[in-house]
Design an enzyme around this catalytic site. Structure first.
Site, PDB file in Angstrom:
ATOM      1  CB  THR A   1      -0.864  -0.036   1.281  1.00  0.00           C
ATOM      2  OG1 THR A   1      -1.855  -1.041   1.114  1.00  0.00           O
ATOM      3  CG2 THR A   1      -1.535   1.287   1.579  1.00  0.00           C
TER       4      THR A   1
ATOM      5  CB  ILE B   1     -14.362  -0.702   3.407  1.00  0.00           C
ATOM      6  CG1 ILE B   1     -15.250  -0.504   2.162  1.00  0.00           C
ATOM      7  CG2 ILE B   1     -13.700   0.614   3.808  1.00  0.00           C
ATOM      8  CD1 ILE B   1     -16.429   0.406   2.364  1.00  0.00           C
TER       9      ILE B   1
ATOM     10  CB  THR C   1       0.966   0.336   5.168  1.00  0.00           C
ATOM     11  OG1 THR C   1       0.817  -0.791   4.313  1.00  0.00           O
ATOM     12  CG2 THR C   1       2.341   0.326   5.799  1.00  0.00           C
TER      13      THR C   1
HETATM   14  N1  ASP Z   1      -3.885  -1.530   5.047  1.00  0.00           N
HETATM   15  C1  ASP Z   1      -4.283  -2.103   3.784  1.00  0.00           C
HETATM   16  C2  ASP Z   1      -5.634  -2.754   3.938  1.00  0.00           C
HETATM   17  O1  ASP Z   1      -5.859  -3.446   4.895  1.00  0.00           O
HETATM   18  C3  ASP Z   1      -3.313  -3.099   3.234  1.00  0.00           C
HETATM   19  C4  ASP Z   1      -1.860  -2.695   3.241  1.00  0.00           C
HETATM   20  O2  ASP Z   1      -1.483  -1.761   3.912  1.00  0.00           O
HETATM   21  O3  ASP Z   1      -1.082  -3.339   2.550  1.00  0.00           O
HETATM   22  O4  ASP Z   1      -6.435  -2.598   3.072  1.00  0.00           O
END
Ligand code: ASP
Length: 274
Positions: free
Chosen positions: A144, A173, A194
């Protein structure tokens, strides 16, 4: 902010290169917050918008709302004339392979559980470098993207953009579009998170950094350390943060977090591990 560029680069889990849903489609989400007046905009369930973070910004600047999702967000994108593409544009062969891996393992993949040879993985007793809780993990899972910025007047802002988790349910979501969870900015700091969205949501991670600065009087790095230690139960995540004094901080409770820092005077730094 450079979040748009990261969205356009297929190496990252946002825009092109986004993690895929259980159906092999892409549903993207993003948010942005301007800490000076606590203005914010967020979008979820985007399937054709090339740069979700730009639409989040338009929600903030050009709509009466803070958060638009699915058909409503897509309709707003067309009204605003932002660039749209077919859903296939976002789907890369790497991610199709990773979705296959996730389905075979009957799991949801996310970048933060990357066990790497020679590194302890969050103390979870990983048996082999390529397994977590007995399930195979990919070391190439994309990340992300997010950005936290402060200008010379001490005004902070933050933005986050993602495809979410690989093999996620349709309609899921995560934290990234949720103001206070994945993204937050105040007159004190800007934060972008993230990792495992469900854990970030439970911990209201981004807002908490600002809150402990406001209410406990902690400095930026202290606040980040506090939040990572006390607000992340049963989940792996990380965050980047800036303060109105121009400080930069980060924290995570797992192997590593891809990150970089740049300042106006030319200083640049990137890191993955501690
Ligand atoms: N935080 C993001 C989610 O859960 C995923 C990520 O950070 O890679 O959608």
């Amino acid at each position: 902010m450079k979040v748009r560029e990261l969205e356009t680069d297929p190496l990252f889990n946002s825009g092109r290169g986004s993690a895929l849903t259980e159906k092999g489609t892409v549903e993207m989400e993003a948010s942005i917050m301007d800490g000076t007046k606590r203005r914010c905009g967020a979008v979820s369930g985007l399937t054709t918008v090339k740069n979700p973070v730009s639409l989040a910004r338009l929600v903030m600047d050009k709509s009466p709302h803070s958060y638009l999702a699915f058909e409503g967000a897509e309709k707003f994108a067309r009204q605003q004339g932002v660039e749209v593409v077919d859903n296939e544009y976002f789907i890369t062969p790497d991610n199709v392979g990773m979705l296959k891996l996730a389905k075979e393992a009957n799991t949801i993949l996310f970048d933060y559980r990357i066990p790497t040879s020679g590194f302890e993985t969050c103390g979870q007793g990983v048996e082999s470098p390529m397994k977590m809780n007995g399930l195979p993990m990919s070391i190439y899972a994309p990340e992300t993207v997010g950005c936290a910025v402060v200008d010379r007047e001490g005004r902070c802002a933050a933005a986050t953009s993602t495809g979410g988790l690989m093999n996620k349910m349709i309609g899921r979501i995560g934290d990234s579009p949720l103001i206070g969870a994945g993204t937050y900015a105040s007159d004190i700091c800007g934060v972008s998170c993230t990792g495992e969205g469900e854990a970030i949501i439970r911990g209201t991670l981004a807002r908490e950094v600002s809150a402990v600065m406001e209410y406990k009087g902690l400095g930026l790095q202290e606040a980040v350390d506090f939040v990572i230690k006390h607000r992340l139960d049963e989940g792996y995540a990380g965050l980047i943060a800036v303060s109105n004094k121009g400080e930069v901080a980060y924290g995570f409770n797992c192997n590593g977090m891809f990150r970089g820092c740049a300042s106006e005077d030319g200083f640049m730094e990137v890191g993955i591990w501690e």
